[in-house]
Design a protein around this motif. Structure first.
Motif, PDB file in Angstrom:
ATOM      1  N   THR A 223     -11.923  -6.373  14.169  1.00 37.87           N
ATOM      2  CA  THR A 223     -12.621  -7.469  13.489  1.00 37.87           C
ATOM      3  C   THR A 223     -11.748  -8.697  13.317  1.00 37.87           C
ATOM      4  OG1 THR A 223     -11.943  -6.727  11.285  1.00 37.87           O
ATOM      5  CG2 THR A 223     -13.965  -5.751  12.211  1.00 37.87           C
ATOM      6  N   GLY A 224     -10.426  -8.511  13.436  1.00 39.13           N
ATOM      7  CA  GLY A 224      -9.504  -9.618  13.224  1.00 39.13           C
ATOM      8  C   GLY A 224      -9.264  -9.926  11.758  1.00 39.13           C
ATOM      9  N   SER A 225      -9.789  -9.066  10.894  1.00 44.58           N
ATOM     10  CA  SER A 225      -9.649  -9.326   9.461  1.00 44.58           C
ATOM     11  C   SER A 225      -8.293  -8.844   8.950  1.00 44.58           C
ATOM     12  CB  SER A 225     -10.763  -8.623   8.689  1.00 44.58           C
ATOM     13  OG  SER A 225     -10.644  -7.210   8.840  1.00 44.58           O
ATOM     14  N   VAL A 226      -7.838  -9.457   7.863  1.00 41.38           N
ATOM     15  CA  VAL A 226      -6.590  -9.086   7.216  1.00 41.38           C
ATOM     16  C   VAL A 226      -6.881  -8.795   5.752  1.00 41.38           C
ATOM     17  CG1 VAL A 226      -4.310  -9.894   6.502  1.00 41.38           C
ATOM     18  CG2 VAL A 226      -5.149 -10.438   8.791  1.00 41.38           C
ATOM     19  N   LYS A 227      -6.375  -7.671   5.279  1.00 39.26           N
ATOM     20  CA  LYS A 227      -6.670  -7.226   3.919  1.00 39.26           C
ATOM     21  C   LYS A 227      -5.362  -6.983   3.163  1.00 39.26           C
ATOM     22  CE  LYS A 227      -8.997  -3.433   1.472  1.00 39.26           C
ATOM     23  NZ  LYS A 227      -9.751  -2.164   1.662  1.00 39.26           N
ATOM     24  N   VAL A 228      -5.263  -7.557   1.963  1.00 39.28           N
ATOM     25  CA  VAL A 228      -4.098  -7.310   1.124  1.00 39.28           C
ATOM     26  C   VAL A 228      -4.207  -5.897   0.559  1.00 39.28           C
ATOM     27  CG1 VAL A 228      -2.780  -8.041  -0.892  1.00 39.28           C
ATOM     28  CG2 VAL A 228      -3.972  -9.744   0.504  1.00 39.28           C
ATOM     29  N   LEU A 229      -3.121  -5.138   0.620  1.00 42.12           N
ATOM     30  CA  LEU A 229      -3.133  -3.746   0.180  1.00 42.12           C
ATOM     31  C   LEU A 229      -2.883  -3.677  -1.329  1.00 42.12           C
ATOM     32  CD1 LEU A 229      -1.122  -2.096   3.099  1.00 42.12           C
ATOM     33  CD2 LEU A 229      -3.601  -2.208   2.808  1.00 42.12           C
ATOM     34  N   GLN A 230      -3.985  -3.453  -2.056  1.00 41.70           N
ATOM     35  CA  GLN A 230      -3.877  -3.327  -3.509  1.00 41.70           C
ATOM     36  C   GLN A 230      -4.495  -2.033  -4.023  1.00 41.70           C
ATOM     37  OE1 GLN A 230      -5.692  -7.288  -4.226  1.00 41.70           O
ATOM     38  NE2 GLN A 230      -3.822  -7.781  -5.360  1.00 41.70           N
ATOM     39  N   ASP A 231      -5.307  -1.399  -3.167  1.00 37.13           N
ATOM     40  CA  ASP A 231      -5.939  -0.136  -3.516  1.00 37.13           C
ATOM     41  C   ASP A 231      -4.927   1.000  -3.398  1.00 37.13           C
ATOM     42  OD1 ASP A 231      -8.525   1.579  -3.793  1.00 37.13           O
ATOM     43  OD2 ASP A 231      -7.495   2.394  -2.020  1.00 37.13           O
ATOM     44  N   GLY A 232      -4.931   1.944  -4.327  1.00 34.83           N
ATOM     45  CA  GLY A 232      -3.964   3.028  -4.374  1.00 34.83           C
ATOM     46  C   GLY A 232      -3.966   3.891  -3.136  1.00 34.83           C
ATOM     47  N   GLN A 233      -5.163   4.235  -2.604  1.00 31.76           N
ATOM     48  CA  GLN A 233      -5.224   5.074  -1.411  1.00 31.76           C
ATOM     49  C   GLN A 233      -4.700   4.338  -0.171  1.00 31.76           C
ATOM     50  OE1 GLN A 233      -9.329   6.476  -1.224  1.00 31.76           O
ATOM     51  NE2 GLN A 233      -8.680   8.452  -2.064  1.00 31.76           N
ATOM     52  N   GLU A 234      -5.069   3.065  -0.080  1.00 31.62           N
ATOM     53  CA  GLU A 234      -4.585   2.273   1.055  1.00 31.62           C
ATOM     54  C   GLU A 234      -3.060   2.135   0.998  1.00 31.62           C
ATOM     55  OE1 GLU A 234      -5.983   1.182   3.627  1.00 31.62           O
ATOM     56  OE2 GLU A 234      -8.120   0.981   3.281  1.00 31.62           O
ATOM     57  N   LEU A 235      -2.534   1.907  -0.202  1.00 33.64           N
ATOM     58  CA  LEU A 235      -1.087   1.801  -0.349  1.00 33.64           C
ATOM     59  C   LEU A 235      -0.382   3.096   0.038  1.00 33.64           C
ATOM     60  CD1 LEU A 235      -0.795  -0.202  -3.678  1.00 33.64           C
ATOM     61  CD2 LEU A 235       0.102  -0.916  -1.459  1.00 33.64           C
ATOM     62  N   SER A 236      -1.005   4.231  -0.272  1.00 30.69           N
ATOM     63  CA  SER A 236      -0.439   5.529   0.069  1.00 30.69           C
ATOM     64  C   SER A 236      -0.318   5.682   1.583  1.00 30.69           C
ATOM     65  CB  SER A 236      -1.303   6.653  -0.500  1.00 30.69           C
ATOM     66  OG  SER A 236      -0.774   7.915  -0.137  1.00 30.69           O
ATOM     67  N   LYS A 237      -1.373   5.290   2.312  1.00 33.28           N
ATOM     68  CA  LYS A 237      -1.332   5.348   3.779  1.00 33.28           C
ATOM     69  C   LYS A 237      -0.249   4.408   4.342  1.00 33.28           C
ATOM     70  CE  LYS A 237      -6.215   6.392   4.642  1.00 33.28           C
ATOM     71  NZ  LYS A 237      -7.456   5.883   5.287  1.00 33.28           N
ATOM     72  N   TYR A 238      -0.182   3.246   3.747  1.00 30.73           N
ATOM     73  CA  TYR A 238       0.781   2.222   4.198  1.00 30.73           C
ATOM     74  C   TYR A 238       2.218   2.738   4.070  1.00 30.73           C
ATOM     75  CZ  TYR A 238       3.600  -2.100   3.710  1.00 30.73           C
ATOM     76  OH  TYR A 238       4.552  -3.079   3.810  1.00 30.73           O
ATOM     77  N   TYR A 239       2.550   3.299   2.909  1.00 29.88           N
ATOM     78  CA  TYR A 239       3.920   3.756   2.707  1.00 29.88           C
ATOM     79  C   TYR A 239       4.241   5.017   3.498  1.00 29.88           C
ATOM     80  CZ  TYR A 239       5.023   0.130  -0.610  1.00 29.88           C
ATOM     81  OH  TYR A 239       5.281  -1.089  -1.176  1.00 29.88           O
ATOM     82  N   LYS A 240       3.215   5.804   3.791  1.00 24.94           N
ATOM     83  CA  LYS A 240       3.430   6.954   4.663  1.00 24.94           C
ATOM     84  C   LYS A 240       3.853   6.488   6.057  1.00 24.94           C
ATOM     85  CE  LYS A 240       1.166  11.098   6.465  1.00 24.94           C
ATOM     86  NZ  LYS A 240      -0.098  11.877   6.520  1.00 24.94           N
ATOM     87  N   THR A 241       3.212   5.420   6.537  1.00 22.53           N
ATOM     88  CA  THR A 241       3.568   4.855   7.850  1.00 22.53           C
ATOM     89  C   THR A 241       4.970   4.278   7.823  1.00 22.53           C
ATOM     90  OG1 THR A 241       1.254   4.294   8.272  1.00 22.53           O
ATOM     91  CG2 THR A 241       2.909   3.164   9.595  1.00 22.53           C
ATOM     92  N   ILE A 242       5.251   3.523   6.770  1.00 24.26           N
ATOM     93  CA  ILE A 242       6.586   2.904   6.669  1.00 24.26           C
ATOM     94  C   ILE A 242       7.681   3.965   6.605  1.00 24.26           C
ATOM     95  CG2 ILE A 242       8.110   1.569   5.176  1.00 24.26           C
ATOM     96  CD1 ILE A 242       5.804  -0.156   4.403  1.00 24.26           C
ATOM     97  N   ASN A 243       7.496   4.958   5.738  1.00 23.03           N
ATOM     98  CA  ASN A 243       8.548   5.949   5.528  1.00 23.03           C
ATOM     99  C   ASN A 243       8.854   6.732   6.794  1.00 23.03           C
ATOM    100  OD1 ASN A 243       8.862   5.232   2.887  1.00 23.03           O
ATOM    101  ND2 ASN A 243       7.485   6.804   2.084  1.00 23.03           N
ATOM    102  N   SER A 244       7.845   7.083   7.538  1.00 21.76           N
ATOM    103  CA  SER A 244       8.090   7.856   8.757  1.00 21.76           C
ATOM    104  C   SER A 244       8.889   7.031   9.757  1.00 21.76           C
ATOM    105  CB  SER A 244       6.763   8.300   9.381  1.00 21.76           C
ATOM    106  OG  SER A 244       6.007   7.154   9.780  1.00 21.76           O
TER     107      SER A 244
END
Length: 880
Positions: A223-244
């Motif tokens: 979609t080309g959309s950009v979303k700021v990560l403020q939701d707890g579940q979304e943040l959890s996925k984000y940090y899982k990606t970063i940490n790995s």
């Protein structure tokens, strides 16, 4: 357009998140792979085309292109690359200019070409650069990659451009990333598990701010959309990606250090590392192809490890270091008995060439460096850069490396020596062009470190001294990448009272270009030997005459009697003085009084006539002068030096020039420290030249010259009257060097072949002995002669082996002496005054005394002729 004006990135959500990308922004994308970069660069390129931007792709890497390129594009770029008439390798296609730049040309040449492109494209251009991480692979270190970005980013910013740079996460040290992050305007981390889950996180956004700007963002590719990560579940996925990613790829070492750790492991496992040795050699030693082939022939992996472990900083160790290490390996392999029983061990340290540019960049001297590389700024900005290099500051990280060196050597004196890219290779010796600085190395760590830093700055600054600039210009090297590495060596010698110095030191040639003795075999070589530090052997100072040893007939001397032997001997020696905390000279008598008797025996010779005269007066006095007679008569020492020189010449396939020290023992033993070795730039083959008959002769000499055989037309002669130079005020004598330099420039600018005749020693540091010119003052004369004048004490000393000698050899300048003995067959100086003096036309603002002293002839059409036959060592100059 106005600076800092907003521009579209092609991703509206990104524009919103960053409050737009602005003109002047450099945008660094820290990605796991280049696919992640494509998610952001492709919309940027598309948007730039739609907005009719001046879009430029800088292509330098081996990875696939970051913008779409066809086979035809590659073919056209290859044609451009081989087109000598093209200023740049560039093609235009579909609204994009594609420039190809070669990073293998080394840091400075590559960086300057990129800057020329940026300058040509001017304001408001939009750029895509290949991956910065590939520069690290080419240059083998993070340091130079960071330096490239640090000097390129501000240049782009100044021209209100926008530039995208990718860099691969996990390949670089934290220091390198910190340097890039500090310099750029925008720095963004990108992470992804799949095309459906792409995240970016701004770590730096310069000059704007919002509450959510530095949070994680999710980019939806569909979609080309950009979303700021403020939701707890979304943040959890984000940090899982970063940490790995971080724990898989995070590194604190740069690629070169990681590579060496890996290679050490493979070596311990017994793997064949032949190919890796070649790679290490090319990345750590030199760019000289001939030297590389020799090093690869003699060096083992253990040798490379030793050098690596004693190197401070990255980059090459340079020409002087390579020459010294290669020579030692050649002797170790081919003359093991000499190496094991005679050679001092080497414990040098090496400061890599990358630190030179890092010092320039970190002290904001890069613009001076760029301007100095231009034709019009070559000398002007060279002076400014020289001053800047003397007054810079080293980073704490570099100082740690310097302290490591000082800790190893303790408080023993050391010498910081130049070891540049071009130095001591086949073709360019750079003899005496760059500084070497002795450090007494006493006091507190802070005092020793400050002195060491000053020494490094002096050597760095010497790359811009006038003689070095003139030398590079004369040899066509003024537009060549010249980085300065450093060789740090312990000063070899013994402690004697408040001094330290070796028993003797000197230089040696495997081939002698000078034949002072009848039927001498030049191929046996020669030595130049002095008591104390070897500075007396390579510089012309005070009333000192080193011992010249022709290895074919070592004990034969040109001196007629003991009086001449005494007069033309060494009168001062150079020492490290711990009281005065400096290098200086002392009278040889003082040195003889403090050395052991066995050392005194090999250095001195008795003036028996003077001793007898004192005995007749009832006085018993020992009259000793220094001529290294004991070493000359030590057949083992002479044989060892012959074998060293012959072995090195055979291995090099070329005559060589070495520097060495000698320390003697009580049992007549001796140790040799081989400090330097380089190819000797001298011709060993010469044609026979017949001397003309029945001509008007200016001078005719035999057995007192050096240089290849030649027959030249002479356009000009510059003659300095010895008596008038003697009478000229001492305080003003040094100014005559400037006058000689102006005549030299006149001859150079008007393409005049010229002869220079001067009293006493050319290039001495003592004006009472001759004219203290530097090579830049005499570089365009085709022949230089020293004239003796015993009435006032001027005596030529054909200083074979000195730095001045090396200059004359490399520039193919004839070098001779007009002695007051049978070697001077004829010299009719009055002929010079039959012609008008054109010095007033060359230098119109001198006083009359100078015009009376210096006679300059410009023959015009009626040229003189110069003949030199090397084989018979005979020289003649005739007037028509």
């Amino acid at each position: 357009m106005a600076a800092f004006e907003r521009a579209k990135s092609g991703i509206p959500g990104l524009d919103k998140a960053l409050d737009n990308i602005r003109l002047g922004d450099n945008v660094v994308w820290n990605v796991t792979n280049l696919n992640e970069f494509s998610y952001f660069v492709n919309p940027y390129v598309k948007q730039a085309k739609e907005d009719n931007r001046n879009l430029i792709y800088i292509r330098f890497a081996n990875h696939p292109p970051l913008i779409e390129m066809t086979d035809e594009d590659f073919r056209l770029l290859e044609i451009e690359q081989n087109n000598p008439d093209s200023e740049f390798c560039m093609i235009k296609r579909d609204g994009i200019k594609i420039y190809k730049v070669n990073p293998y040309n080394q840091f400075e040449t590559f960086t300057l070409e990129v800057h020329r492109i940026i300058e040509k494209e001017g304001f408001d251009a939009f750029y895509v650069f290949d991956c910065l991480s590939d520069l690290q692979a080419v240059w083998s270190t993070d340091l130079m990659m960071g330096n490239f970005f640090k000097v390129t980013c501000p240049f782009l910013f100044k021209l209100d451009t926008i530039a995208y740079f990718p860099i691969i996460r996990g390949r670089h040290s934290y220091d390198a990333i910190a340097k890039i992050r500090e310099t750029t305007q925008l720095f963004l981390n990108v992470y992804s598990n799949s095309p459906e889950e792409v995240y970016f996180s701004p770590l730096k956004v310069w000059n704007r701010y919002s509450q959510t700007m530095f949070l994680g963002h999710k980019f939806n590719l569909k979609t080309g959309s950009v979303k700021v990560l403020q939701d707890g579940q979304e943040l959890s996925k984000y940090y899982k990606t970063i940490n790995s990613e971080i724990y898989q790829n995070g590194q604190t070492l740069d690629s070169w250090e990681r590579y060496m750790l890996q290679i050490r492991r493979e070596y311990a496992e017994g793997k064949d590392l032949s190919e890796e040795c070649d790679k290490i050699c090319e990345l750590m030693m030199t760019k000289d192809e001939k030297m590389l082939s020799k090093i690869k022939e003699y060096f083992t992996f253990d040798d490379y490890l030793t050098i690596y472990d004693r190197r401070i900083g990255s980059g090459l160790v340079g020409g002087k270091t390579c020459g010294m290490l290669l020579a030692r390996k050649i002797i170790e392999k081919n003359c093991p008995e000499i190496y094991n029983n005679t050679f001092e061990p080497d414990d040098s340290f090496y400061i890599g060439s990358d630190l030179f540019y890092t010092y320039i960049v970190s002290n904001d001297l890069w613009d001076l460096r760029v301007n100095q590389r231009t034709e019009e700024g070559y000398y002007e900005y060279g002076r400014k850069l020289e001053e800047g290099l003397k007054n810079g500051v080293f980073s704490d990280e570099i100082k740690k490396g310097f302290i490591q060196i000082l800790d190893y050597f303790g408080q023993n004196p050391i010498i910081v020596r130049s070891s540049s890219f071009l130095e001591d290779g086949y073709g360019n010796a750079f003899a005496g062009k760059y500084e070497s600085v002795f450090c007494v190395n006493r006091g507190t760590l802070e005092e020793r470190l400050a002195a060491f830093e000053d020494a490094v700055k002096i050597v760095y600054a010497s790359t811009m001294n006038i003689s070095a600039l003139e030398y590079r210009k004369l040899n066509g090297l003024d537009d060549t990448d010249e980085q300065m590495a450093l060789l740090v060596q312990r000063v070899s010698g013994s402690y004697c009272g408040d001094y330290l110095f070796p028993t003797a030191a000197g230089v040696g040639f495997s081939y002698s270009p000078y034949s002072p003795l009848p039927d001498m075999d030049n191929s046996k070589g020669m030595l130049r030997l002095v008591m104390g530090l070897g500075t007396k052997a390579v510089d012309r100072t005070k009333k000192d005459y080193p011992r010249i040893i022709n290895l074919d007939k070592p004990e034969v001397t040109l001196m007629k009697d003991i009086k001449e032997k005494h007069r033309y001997s060494q009168h001062y020696l150079d020492v490290i003085d711990f009281k005065e905390m400096r290098l200086h000279d002392i009278p040889v008598g003082e040195g003889l009084d403090i050395i052991p008797r066995y050392a005194k025996k090999v250095l001195g010779d008795h003036d028996r006539e003077a001793e007898r005269m004192f005995r007749e007066r009832g006085q018993r006095r020992e009259i000793i002068f220094v001529n290294c007679e004991g070493l000359v008569k030590n057949h083992e020492f002479i044989d060892v030096m012959k074998e060293i020189l012959n072995t090195l010449e055979s291995a090099y396939d070329y005559p060589v020039d070495i520097e060495y020290t000698v320390n003697v023992g009580e049992d007549n033993s001796f140790n040799i420290n081989l400090l330097q070795c380089r190819p000797l730039q001298v011709s060993t083959n010469n044609e026979n030249i017949e001397m003309p008959e029945d001509k008007t002769v200016l001078f005719h000499i035999k057995e007192s010259s050096m240089g290849m055989s030649r027959k030249n037309k002479i356009d000009a002669i510059c003659y300095v009257d010895p008596h008038k130079y003697y009478e000229y005020p001492y305080a003003q004598k040094s100014s005559i060097s400037r006058v000689i330099g102006e005549v030299n420039t006149y001859c150079k600018n008007n393409d005049k072949t010229a002869i220079l005749i001067v009293p006493g020693r050319i290039g001495t540091s003592s004006p009472e002995l001759g004219i203290p010119v530097v090579f830049a003052d005499i570089s365009h004369f085709s022949a230089i002669l020293e004239e003796s004048y015993s009435e006032v004490g001027y005596m030529p000393e054909l200083s074979f082996g000195s730095h001045m000698f090396q200059d004359l050899v490399e520039a193919e300048i004839y070098y001779g002496a007009l002695f007051e003995n049978e070697k001077k067959i004829e010299f009719n100086r009055d002929l010079i005054y039959d012609y008008p003096n054109v010095l007033k036309d060359i230098s119109p603002n001198l006083n009359d005394d100078v015009y009376d002293m210096i006679q300059v002839i410009d023959f015009g059409e009626d040229k003189a002729e110069f003949y030199h036959d090397m084989n018979n060592d005979e020289t003649m100059c005739i007037f028509k």
